[in-house]
Design an enzyme around this catalytic site. Sequence first.
Site, PDB file in Angstrom:
ATOM      1  N   GLN A 177      38.638  42.913  51.169  1.00 44.49           N
ATOM      2  CA  GLN A 177      39.833  42.541  51.921  1.00 44.49           C
ATOM      3  C   GLN A 177      39.528  41.999  53.306  1.00 44.49           C
ATOM      4  O   GLN A 177      40.342  41.275  53.883  1.00 44.49           O
ATOM      5  CB  GLN A 177      40.762  43.751  52.045  1.00 44.49           C
ATOM      6  N   ALA A 195      35.476  36.344  46.204  1.00 40.45           N
ATOM      7  CA  ALA A 195      35.859  35.073  46.816  1.00 40.45           C
ATOM      8  C   ALA A 195      37.348  34.797  46.756  1.00 40.45           C
ATOM      9  O   ALA A 195      37.890  34.132  47.650  1.00 40.45           O
ATOM     10  CB  ALA A 195      35.095  33.933  46.142  1.00 40.45           C
ATOM     11  N   HIS A 196      38.047  35.267  45.710  1.00 41.76           N
ATOM     12  CA  HIS A 196      39.462  34.916  45.605  1.00 41.76           C
ATOM     13  C   HIS A 196      40.316  35.625  46.658  1.00 41.76           C
ATOM     14  O   HIS A 196      41.487  35.320  46.809  1.00 41.76           O
ATOM     15  CB  HIS A 196      39.996  35.203  44.209  1.00 41.76           C
ATOM     16  N   CYS A 320      56.726  53.433  39.771  1.00 41.20           N
ATOM     17  CA  CYS A 320      57.551  52.772  38.761  1.00 41.20           C
ATOM     18  C   CYS A 320      57.002  51.414  38.343  1.00 41.20           C
ATOM     19  O   CYS A 320      57.510  50.813  37.414  1.00 41.20           O
ATOM     20  CB  CYS A 320      58.976  52.600  39.277  1.00 41.20           C
TER      21      CYS A 320
END
Length: 458
Positions: A177, A195-196, A320
Site C-alpha cells: 500500500q 505493481a497494481h 455483511c
Amino acid sequence: MVYFDAASGTPLHPVARQALLAALDEGWADPARLHKEGRRARLLLDAAREAAAEAVGCRADELTFTSSGTRAVHSGIAGALAGRRRVGDHLIVSAVEHSSVLHSAEAHEAEGGSVTRVPVDRRGAVAVASYAGALRAGTALACLQSANHEVGTAQPVAEVAEVCRAAGVPLLVDAAQSLGWGPVAGDWSLLAASAHKWGGPSGVGLLVVRKGVRFAVRGPADERESGRASGFENIPAVVAAAASLRAVRAEAAGEAARLRELTERIRVRVPELVPDVEVVGDPARRLPGIVTFSCLYVDGEALLHGLDREGFAVSSGSSCTSGTLTPSHVLRAMGVLSEGNVRVSLPPGTREEDVERFLAVLPGVVAGVRDKLGAPAPTAAVRERELVLDALGKRCPIPVIELAKVIGNVSVGGTVRVLADDEAARLDIPAWCEMRGQEYVGEEPADEGSAYVVRRLS
C-alpha cells in the site's frame, strides 16, 4: 462512475501504458538467450530492475520480479523460514496483516511451526514493545506491513526493524500500500510489493531479499530470477511496473498533500453529516488517500450497492460483504464497529468536486438503508430492570438495531441480555455501547450462541 477503491487497485498510469505498449514490440524474446532479440529483452529487464531497485532503496541484485504481490509475500516468508530453520520455527505477524501474510502463517502452523500474532490498538497500530516482547530464541522471521490496507494506519516499521535487528531476526515488510508514496524507512531485511497498487499492470510483484539474509527457495528450483520466481518473465509488464513506479514517485509529494486534505475533509464531515458514525484508523499516522468509517444500523452490502447506484465505487470490511458472515479481521483486531463499514481510497488525480458530491449523497444513502432495516427512533420509555432480547438467527446489523430499540425499555442501571449467534455481535455490541454511552458488561455463555450483557447508563 467515480472510482474510490484505489487500495484494491489503481487505474493503469499513462506512463505504464506507454511503456507496456513499447515493450510489447521490444521485449518479447527470451532474455536468457544470447541472440540480438534476447539481448534486447535482457537490457529492458535489467533496466526495469535497476529502476525499481532505486525506487525501493536496494541493490538491483536483491530484487526479484514475481507474478504478484501475494506470490512475493508467500515466497518471501517461505524462503526466509526455510533459510533459518536451524534457528527455529517461530514466526511473528501482526493481527492486521494482509490475508497473504496470514495465510502463510496458517500454512506454517499446519506444518508444525509456531506463530505469534501481535495485537493492535483501536487505531490499528502495533506497539514496538509488543514486537520486542514476542521475540525469542527460536524466532526465525517477523512480518509487519508498512501501512494497513483497510484503515490506512501506518505502522512503526523503522522502530520494529531496529528491535528485530538487535535480536538478529529478519523483518519482512509488506509495502504494497505504501511503496508508491515513498521508500520504506528502517533497516528491514525483506520487502514485498505489488505493481497494481501504484498504477502498474496487475500480475507483477516485487520481492527484495537483502544481502546477508539466509534464504532458501521452497519448491523446484528455476534458473530465472535468482531461482526465487519460476517461469518466463513478463518483460512488458515488468517494464511498465518499473516505469509507473518512477512516475508516481515523481508526483508523490504534491499528490499526497492534496489527497490528505481531501481525506481529512471526509474524516471530519462524515460524522457531521451522518449520525451514529465511527471513523476508524489513526488520524495522523496514515496513508494519504484512505479513510474508513462505520455506520450503526446499516447493512454494509446494501450501503455499497446504494453508493454504486449513485455512481461511487467504494469497498467495505463489513461482515455483511465478506460472504462468511464474519467481520473483517482488521476491524475485529482493532475492536471497532464493523457494521456499515465503508473504505474510501482515493486514487491520484481525484477531483475535489467528486469528493463533495460523495459527501452530498452519502447521508441520503445511509438514511435509506436504515429506513429499510427499521433503525430505531429515540424513546423515553422506562419499564423494567432486566430484559432479554432474543436475536438468535439474525445477522448484522439486526441484533444491534433491536438492542437500540429496547435499551430505553429498561431503567437506568438496568440490563439487556442480547442472545445472538452472529460472530459480528461480539464486536458490534461493545462498539455500539461505546458510541452510545452505555456500559458493556461482558459476554456470558448461553444455551445457543452467546449472551451479551449491556447496562443502561443514560
